[in-house]
Design an enzyme around this catalytic site. Structure first.
Site, short mmCIF file in Angstrom:
data_model
loop_
_atom_site.label_atom_id
_atom_site.label_comp_id
_atom_site.label_asym_id
_atom_site.label_seq_id
_atom_site.Cartn_x
_atom_site.Cartn_y
_atom_site.Cartn_z
N SER A 78 0.81 -1.22 0.00
CA SER A 78 0.00 0.00 0.00
C SER A 78 0.84 1.26 0.00
O SER A 78 0.29 2.37 0.13
CB SER A 78 -0.91 0.00 1.22
OG SER A 78 -0.14 -0.21 2.39
N THR A 178 -1.76 3.71 4.20
CA THR A 178 -0.74 4.75 4.35
C THR A 178 0.24 4.52 5.51
O THR A 178 -0.16 4.06 6.58
CB THR A 178 -1.48 6.08 4.70
OG1 THR A 178 -2.66 6.13 3.92
CG2 THR A 178 -0.61 7.27 4.47
N THR A 196 1.73 7.00 0.36
CA THR A 196 0.89 5.84 0.05
C THR A 196 0.80 5.61 -1.45
O THR A 196 1.02 6.53 -2.24
CB THR A 196 -0.54 6.06 0.59
OG1 THR A 196 -1.31 4.87 0.45
CG2 THR A 196 -1.26 7.18 -0.13
N ARG A 206 -6.99 8.81 -9.72
CA ARG A 206 -7.50 9.05 -8.36
C ARG A 206 -6.35 9.51 -7.42
O ARG A 206 -5.26 8.95 -7.42
CB ARG A 206 -8.13 7.77 -7.82
CG ARG A 206 -8.74 7.89 -6.42
CD ARG A 206 -7.83 7.41 -5.32
NE ARG A 206 -8.48 7.39 -4.01
CZ ARG A 206 -7.86 7.18 -2.87
NH1 ARG A 206 -6.57 6.98 -2.86
NH2 ARG A 206 -8.51 7.16 -1.72
N THR A 229 -5.13 7.67 8.14
CA THR A 229 -5.00 6.50 7.29
C THR A 229 -6.41 5.99 7.03
O THR A 229 -7.33 6.26 7.80
CB THR A 229 -4.11 5.43 7.94
OG1 THR A 229 -4.03 4.31 7.07
CG2 THR A 229 -4.64 4.97 9.29
N GLY A 230 -6.58 5.28 5.94
CA GLY A 230 -7.91 4.74 5.63
C GLY A 230 -8.50 5.40 4.40
O GLY A 230 -7.77 5.94 3.55
N1 GLY Z 1 -5.45 7.04 2.90
C1 GLY Z 1 -4.88 6.74 1.67
C2 GLY Z 1 -5.75 6.92 0.52
O1 GLY Z 1 -6.97 6.96 0.66
O2 GLY Z 1 -5.24 7.02 -0.57
#
Ligand code: GLY
Length: 316
Positions: A78, A178, A196, A206, A229-230
């Site tokens: 990730s 992340t 990330t 994106r 994060t998330g």
């Molecule tokens: N938190 C990382 C992302 O949504 O790209």
């Protein structure tokens, strides 16, 4: 000081941090650096950050050094090299940094560069801008001597090819997510880094929260710092890390500040969000906090010579 005590003072607007936390606490934190990172990949990141501090680096040097460890690790799917690609098979990376003076740098949708966090730092230090994206960010990195490379590993290419067979939508938490590294150095100064490869198999183009100052990361040297994060889309919509720091400014305990920022998201999803978000935060007096929406979340905390993983449960 608890939030209710603070509110009892009747203070409105911006308050000097010494009024919130007390000068004695700030002084007590001197010579006691803190490194707080997301997930278990935060442990080796914290080690590198700690070594950087021991060798005389400042908070920004340490946060960058920590994030680079995760970016270089091909087994972490990730972040950086080995990060899972977008739906077209392109690894696109987002990162940002922020220092104790409120300077910030960021890159988004960057391809073929192993250390976006270091490019983000160069944006902060060598340009008049805060954010470079895509091809422009790549050209900037190459102009500074950053090496170009294929960021897909054999394993991540295989995973993408397997995913292509049925194209099931994934969420960031399925692939861990992340690395954010927050550092308070021996002078009590803050810096942070966040990097990330984002949502696995995302739409091409994106960008998540991680390169957005105030969403994935925010540092205010008078108050504290926070990182997320998330599911980045939800963090962006609530300016999550900025919100956590502003809540700490209002006197919230760091964990309560993280929870309150998540409450906004819980409310927006009628109490039943089906995704993960986690926040980590350090307040000026050295108090740390963390909260996550669902399931569980781990953060790595290094202080006083001990680097340890901590697990917390979700709010809902
Ligand atoms: N938190 C990382 C992302 O949504 O790209």
């Amino acid at each position: 000081m608890k939030r209710r005590d603070f509110l009892k003072t009747g203070a409105i607007g911006i308050t000097a941090p010494s009024a919130i936390f007390g000068d004695s606490n700030i002084i007590a934190n001197k010579n006691n650096p803190i490194i707080l990172s997301t997930y278990n990949h935060g442990l080796p990141a914290n080690d590198a950050a700690w070594e950087t501090l021991v060798n005389g680096g400042n908070a920004m040097d340490a946060a960058e050094a920590g994030a680079r460890v995760t970016e270089a690790d091909p087994t972490i799917t990730s972040v950086g090299f080995g990060g899972l690609p977008d739906e077209q098979g392109n690894v696109t990376l987002d990162a940002c940094v922020m220092d104790s003076s409120g300077n910030a740098g960021s890159v988004a949708f960057l391809q073929n560069i192993k250390h976006p966090v270091s490019v983000a730092r160069k944006v902060m230090e060598d340009t008049k801008h805060v954010m470079l994206v895509g091809e422009g960010a790549r050209q900037f990195a190459v102009s500074l001597g950053f090496e170009e490379m294929d960021l897909l590993t054999v394993e991540s290419r295989q995973a993408w090819e397997e995913w292509e067979k049925n194209r099931r939508e994934m969420t960031p938490h399925e692939t861990h997510d992340t690395i954010s590294v927050l550092v308070q150095d021996k002078n009590g100064d803050f810096a942070g880094a966040c990097t990330t490869s984002g949502w696995a198999y995302k739409l091409h183009g994106r960008v998540g929260d991680s390169p957005i100052i105030g969403a994935g990361l925010f540092v205010d040297n008078e108050i504290g710092c926070a990182a997320a994060t998330g599911l980045g889309e939800e963090v962006i919509k609530t300016t999550g890390s900025f919100l956590v720091v502003e809540l700490m400014r209002q006197g919230y305990d760091p964990t309560v500040a993280c929870e309150e920022a998540l409450n906004r998201i819980i409310k927006a999803h009628n109490g039943t969000p089906d995704f993960q978000i986690g926040y980590i935060a350090i307040r000026k007096d050295g108090q740390i906090g963390s909260a996550c929406l669902k399931w569980s979340f781990e953060y790595a905390l290094a202080r006083g010579g001990v680097n340890k993983l901590h697990k917390i449960n979700g709010m809902i």
